[in-house]
Design a protein around this motif. Sequence first.
Motif, mmCIF file in Angstrom:
data_model
loop_
_atom_site.group_PDB
_atom_site.id
_atom_site.type_symbol
_atom_site.label_atom_id
_atom_site.label_comp_id
_atom_site.label_asym_id
_atom_site.label_seq_id
_atom_site.Cartn_x
_atom_site.Cartn_y
_atom_site.Cartn_z
ATOM 1 N N GLN A 54 73.237 39.170 -7.140
ATOM 2 C CA GLN A 54 72.271 39.360 -8.235
ATOM 3 C C GLN A 54 71.182 40.338 -7.785
ATOM 4 O OE1 GLN A 54 70.359 35.705 -9.321
ATOM 5 N NE2 GLN A 54 70.129 36.319 -11.447
ATOM 6 N N ASN A 55 70.822 41.300 -8.637
ATOM 7 C CA ASN A 55 69.820 42.330 -8.333
ATOM 8 C C ASN A 55 70.176 43.096 -7.058
ATOM 9 O OD1 ASN A 55 68.157 41.645 -10.550
ATOM 10 N ND2 ASN A 55 67.289 39.958 -9.357
ATOM 11 N N LEU A 56 71.426 43.432 -6.919
ATOM 12 C CA LEU A 56 71.910 44.084 -5.706
ATOM 13 C C LEU A 56 71.229 45.433 -5.459
ATOM 14 C CD1 LEU A 56 73.869 43.591 -3.424
ATOM 15 C CD2 LEU A 56 75.623 44.782 -4.725
ATOM 16 N N GLY A 57 70.946 46.174 -6.510
ATOM 17 C CA GLY A 57 70.273 47.470 -6.365
ATOM 18 C C GLY A 57 68.890 47.329 -5.771
ATOM 19 N N TRP A 58 68.112 46.358 -6.257
ATOM 20 C CA TRP A 58 66.765 46.135 -5.727
ATOM 21 C C TRP A 58 66.803 45.685 -4.267
ATOM 22 C CZ3 TRP A 58 62.977 48.346 -7.925
ATOM 23 C CH2 TRP A 58 62.931 48.507 -9.312
ATOM 24 N N LYS A 59 67.780 44.847 -3.959
ATOM 25 C CA LYS A 59 67.906 44.376 -2.580
ATOM 26 C C LYS A 59 68.257 45.529 -1.643
ATOM 27 C CE LYS A 59 69.032 39.689 -3.883
ATOM 28 N NZ LYS A 59 70.043 38.669 -4.040
ATOM 29 N N ALA A 60 69.146 46.413 -2.084
ATOM 30 C CA ALA A 60 69.524 47.570 -1.260
ATOM 31 C C ALA A 60 68.337 48.513 -1.077
ATOM 32 C CB ALA A 60 70.708 48.295 -1.896
ATOM 33 N N LEU A 61 67.561 48.738 -2.156
ATOM 34 C CA LEU A 61 66.386 49.602 -2.064
ATOM 35 C C LEU A 61 65.344 49.026 -1.100
ATOM 36 C CD1 LEU A 61 64.808 52.077 -3.042
ATOM 37 C CD2 LEU A 61 63.895 50.644 -4.882
ATOM 38 N N SER A 62 65.068 47.741 -1.194
ATOM 39 C CA SER A 62 64.071 47.140 -0.297
ATOM 40 C C SER A 62 64.548 47.166 1.155
ATOM 41 C CB SER A 62 63.719 45.720 -0.736
ATOM 42 O OG SER A 62 64.857 44.890 -0.702
ATOM 43 N N LEU A 63 65.830 47.005 1.380
ATOM 44 C CA LEU A 63 66.358 47.102 2.737
ATOM 45 C C LEU A 63 66.207 48.524 3.277
ATOM 46 C CD1 LEU A 63 67.832 45.799 5.115
ATOM 47 C CD2 LEU A 63 69.979 46.419 4.003
ATOM 48 N N ALA A 64 66.485 49.527 2.433
ATOM 49 C CA ALA A 64 66.335 50.922 2.861
ATOM 50 C C ALA A 64 64.881 51.239 3.183
ATOM 51 C CB ALA A 64 66.864 51.860 1.767
ATOM 52 N N ILE A 65 63.933 50.769 2.388
ATOM 53 C CA ILE A 65 62.507 50.990 2.650
ATOM 54 C C ILE A 65 62.106 50.332 3.972
ATOM 55 C CG2 ILE A 65 60.175 50.438 1.856
ATOM 56 C CD1 ILE A 65 61.248 50.835 -1.023
ATOM 57 N N ALA A 66 62.582 49.128 4.200
ATOM 58 C CA ALA A 66 62.257 48.427 5.451
ATOM 59 C C ALA A 66 62.790 49.186 6.664
ATOM 60 C CB ALA A 66 62.820 47.009 5.414
ATOM 61 N N VAL A 67 63.979 49.741 6.566
ATOM 62 C CA VAL A 67 64.559 50.496 7.681
ATOM 63 C C VAL A 67 63.756 51.767 7.941
ATOM 64 C CG1 VAL A 67 66.583 51.855 8.385
ATOM 65 C CG2 VAL A 67 66.877 49.551 7.454
ATOM 66 N N VAL A 68 63.331 52.465 6.881
ATOM 67 C CA VAL A 68 62.540 53.685 7.045
ATOM 68 C C VAL A 68 61.193 53.370 7.699
ATOM 69 C CG1 VAL A 68 61.291 55.487 5.785
ATOM 70 C CG2 VAL A 68 63.665 54.977 5.191
ATOM 71 N N VAL A 69 60.510 52.323 7.244
ATOM 72 C CA VAL A 69 59.221 51.941 7.830
ATOM 73 C C VAL A 69 59.409 51.570 9.298
ATOM 74 C CG1 VAL A 69 57.397 50.201 7.777
ATOM 75 C CG2 VAL A 69 58.156 51.271 5.653
ATOM 76 N N TRP A 70 60.435 50.793 9.595
ATOM 77 C CA TRP A 70 60.707 50.407 10.980
ATOM 78 C C TRP A 70 60.944 51.640 11.845
ATOM 79 C CZ3 TRP A 70 65.221 51.153 13.809
ATOM 80 C CH2 TRP A 70 65.216 50.572 15.075
ATOM 81 N N ALA A 71 61.723 52.610 11.327
ATOM 82 C CA ALA A 71 62.023 53.814 12.098
ATOM 83 C C ALA A 71 60.754 54.621 12.365
ATOM 84 C CB ALA A 71 63.047 54.675 11.354
ATOM 85 N N LEU A 72 59.861 54.707 11.396
ATOM 86 C CA LEU A 72 58.611 55.445 11.594
ATOM 87 C C LEU A 72 57.723 54.799 12.638
ATOM 88 C CD1 LEU A 72 57.725 56.374 7.906
ATOM 89 C CD2 LEU A 72 58.513 57.912 9.717
ATOM 90 N N VAL A 73 57.636 53.492 12.610
ATOM 91 C CA VAL A 73 56.749 52.771 13.526
ATOM 92 C C VAL A 73 57.352 52.678 14.925
ATOM 93 C CG1 VAL A 73 55.693 50.529 13.986
ATOM 94 C CG2 VAL A 73 55.642 51.474 11.691
#
Length: 134
Positions: free
Chosen positions: A13-32
Motif C-alpha cells: 500500500q502506498n508503494l510509491g510514497w514508500k520508495a520516495l521516502s527511502l530514496a530521500i533517506a539514502v540521499v541524506v545519509w550519503a551527504l552526511v
Amino acid sequence: MKWFKWTVRLLTQNLGWKALSLAIAVVVWALVSNEPELLTQVRVGVEYKNLPDNLELSSDLVSAINLELSGPSGELRGLNDGGVRPEVILDMSDMGAGERSFTIGDGNVKLPHGVRLVRARPARVTVAVTAKKQ
C-alpha cells in the motif's frame, strides 16, 4: 493466512510514497556520511567561575589551553568562521583554601555538536586559593 494478506497489503500500500521516502533517506545519509573526519588544534581561553567570596586566588592562572579536536570538517571549519567557539570552564564553587588540580576533559570543555575532545595541553590546571584576610 489472514495475517499474511494483511502483511502483504501493508507492504504494498502506498508503494510509491514508500520508495520516495527511502530514496530521500539514502540521499541524506550519503551527504552526511561522506563528510570527512578531521583533526585540528585550537587555543582557547580558560574561564574560572564561582570562586567563593571568602577565598582569593594565590597562584598564577593558566589563561589558555590548546585543545586537539576531532569531528566533521564542516563543524571544525565553523570554529574559525565565527561558529560556536570551544570553551574551558572551571567551576570553583566547591573549593576550599589550598590547592586543587582540575583535569581538562569532557566535563569542563564546552564543544559544538559533533566535535570531540581528543587531548588538552596542559591536561591539568592547578589553582591555589587562600582565605581572604578580614
